[in-house]
Design a protein around this motif. Structure first.
Motif, PDB file in Angstrom:
ATOM      1  N   SER A  27       0.813  -1.207   0.000  1.00 52.77           N
ATOM      2  CA  SER A  27       0.000   0.000   0.000  1.00 52.77           C
ATOM      3  C   SER A  27       0.850   1.262   0.000  1.00 52.77           C
ATOM      4  O   SER A  27       1.840   1.365   0.707  1.00 52.77           O
ATOM      5  CB  SER A  27      -0.898   0.014   1.239  1.00 52.77           C
ATOM      6  OG  SER A  27      -1.597   1.244   1.323  1.00 52.77           O
ATOM      7  N   ILE A  28       0.441   2.223  -0.825  1.00 53.84           N
ATOM      8  CA  ILE A  28       1.118   3.513  -0.850  1.00 53.84           C
ATOM      9  C   ILE A  28       0.311   4.579  -0.108  1.00 53.84           C
ATOM     10  O   ILE A  28       0.717   5.732  -0.046  1.00 53.84           O
ATOM     11  CB  ILE A  28       1.421   4.014  -2.283  1.00 53.84           C
ATOM     12  CG1 ILE A  28       0.119   4.285  -3.045  1.00 53.84           C
ATOM     13  CG2 ILE A  28       2.290   3.015  -3.028  1.00 53.84           C
ATOM     14  CD1 ILE A  28       0.342   5.008  -4.360  1.00 53.84           C
ATOM     15  N   ALA A  29      -0.814   4.188   0.431  1.00 55.87           N
ATOM     16  CA  ALA A  29      -1.698   5.161   1.081  1.00 55.87           C
ATOM     17  C   ALA A  29      -1.009   5.888   2.237  1.00 55.87           C
ATOM     18  O   ALA A  29      -1.282   7.052   2.500  1.00 55.87           O
ATOM     19  CB  ALA A  29      -2.960   4.468   1.583  1.00 55.87           C
ATOM     20  N   ASP A  53       0.726  12.906  -0.268  1.00 58.52           N
ATOM     21  CA  ASP A  53      -0.482  12.128  -0.021  1.00 58.52           C
ATOM     22  C   ASP A  53      -1.737  12.990  -0.123  1.00 58.52           C
ATOM     23  O   ASP A  53      -2.838  12.465  -0.316  1.00 58.52           O
ATOM     24  CB  ASP A  53      -0.405  11.440   1.345  1.00 58.52           C
ATOM     25  CG  ASP A  53      -0.085  12.396   2.482  1.00 58.52           C
ATOM     26  OD1 ASP A  53      -0.043  11.952   3.631  1.00 58.52           O
ATOM     27  OD2 ASP A  53       0.141  13.610   2.202  1.00 58.52           O
ATOM     28  N   ARG A  71      -1.258   9.890  -8.593  1.00 58.78           N
ATOM     29  CA  ARG A  71      -1.170   8.648  -7.840  1.00 58.78           C
ATOM     30  C   ARG A  71      -2.566   8.062  -7.676  1.00 58.78           C
ATOM     31  O   ARG A  71      -3.549   8.793  -7.562  1.00 58.78           O
ATOM     32  CB  ARG A  71      -0.499   8.866  -6.478  1.00 58.78           C
ATOM     33  CG  ARG A  71      -1.224   9.818  -5.545  1.00 58.78           C
ATOM     34  CD  ARG A  71      -0.358  10.195  -4.343  1.00 58.78           C
ATOM     35  NE  ARG A  71      -0.245   9.125  -3.358  1.00 58.78           N
ATOM     36  CZ  ARG A  71       0.571   9.164  -2.303  1.00 58.78           C
ATOM     37  NH1 ARG A  71       1.352  10.218  -2.120  1.00 58.78           N
ATOM     38  NH2 ARG A  71       0.612   8.163  -1.451  1.00 58.78           N
ATOM     39  N   ASP A  72      -2.623   6.748  -7.687  1.00 58.85           N
ATOM     40  CA  ASP A  72      -3.865   6.024  -7.470  1.00 58.85           C
ATOM     41  C   ASP A  72      -3.618   5.074  -6.301  1.00 58.85           C
ATOM     42  O   ASP A  72      -3.027   4.008  -6.475  1.00 58.85           O
ATOM     43  CB  ASP A  72      -4.261   5.258  -8.734  1.00 58.85           C
ATOM     44  CG  ASP A  72      -5.625   4.597  -8.609  1.00 58.85           C
ATOM     45  OD1 ASP A  72      -6.063   4.313  -7.475  1.00 58.85           O
ATOM     46  OD2 ASP A  72      -6.248   4.338  -9.649  1.00 58.85           O
ATOM     47  N   ASN A  73      -4.046   5.480  -5.126  1.00 50.90           N
ATOM     48  CA  ASN A  73      -3.789   4.659  -3.934  1.00 50.90           C
ATOM     49  C   ASN A  73      -4.483   3.304  -4.014  1.00 50.90           C
ATOM     50  O   ASN A  73      -3.976   2.309  -3.484  1.00 50.90           O
ATOM     51  CB  ASN A  73      -4.227   5.403  -2.676  1.00 50.90           C
ATOM     52  CG  ASN A  73      -3.311   6.576  -2.342  1.00 50.90           C
ATOM     53  OD1 ASN A  73      -2.228   6.709  -2.916  1.00 50.90           O
ATOM     54  ND2 ASN A  73      -3.732   7.420  -1.430  1.00 50.90           N
ATOM     55  N   ASN A  76      -2.193   1.281  -5.909  1.00 44.87           N
ATOM     56  CA  ASN A  76      -0.808   1.331  -5.416  1.00 44.87           C
ATOM     57  C   ASN A  76       0.167   1.697  -6.530  1.00 44.87           C
ATOM     58  O   ASN A  76       1.236   1.072  -6.673  1.00 44.87           O
ATOM     59  CB  ASN A  76      -0.418   0.003  -4.767  1.00 44.87           C
ATOM     60  CG  ASN A  76      -1.228  -0.275  -3.519  1.00 44.87           C
ATOM     61  OD1 ASN A  76      -1.498   0.626  -2.726  1.00 44.87           O
ATOM     62  ND2 ASN A  76      -1.652  -1.521  -3.354  1.00 44.87           N
TER      63      ASN A  76
END
Length: 123
Positions: A27-29, A53, A71-73, A76
């Motif tokens: 996860s990149i959230a 973020d 970015r698309d959390n 990811n």
């Protein structure tokens, strides 16, 4: 440690476009900021675009108005849309997480770099 792997590079004529992908192993959230870097032949790696973020983006002067980072959390993935490419955009493109010190964003030394993806723009 989340691993980031770049893809989407290739050979394109000047004026063309490419879309780069930075896929994360997790996860990149929770990642505060991610950046795209370019290393031209014989030169140091430099930051060309970053996104936080909260969606705040910054760009190097050389790519402003031509490149777009997003970015698309949910997927990811961090993207770099590159339009109106120039021969001077040629290089290996890397993505990495960013840490902040004051107003400066930098790749933390404890986070390894991915293999990068080659972008070649012919004149």
């Amino acid at each position: 440690q989340v691993q980031l792997v770049e893809s989407g590079g290739g050979l394109v004529q000047a004026g063309g476009f490419l879309r780069l992908f930075c896929a994360a192993s997790g996860s990149i959230a929770s990642i505060t900021a991610v950046g795209w870097f370019r290393q031209a032949p014989g030169k140091q790696r430099q930051l060309v675009a970053s996104i936080t973020d909260s969606g705040t983006t910054t760009y190097a002067d050389s790519v402003k108005g031509r490149f777009t980072i997003s970015r698309d959390n949910a997927k990811n993935t961090v993207y770099l849309q590159m339009n109106s490419l120039k021969p001077e955009d040629t290089g290996v493109y890397y993505c990495n997480i960013l840490s902040q010190l004051g107003s400066i964003w930098y790749p933390p030394p404890w986070h390894s770099w991915g293999p990068g993806t080659q972008v070649t723009v012919s004149s």
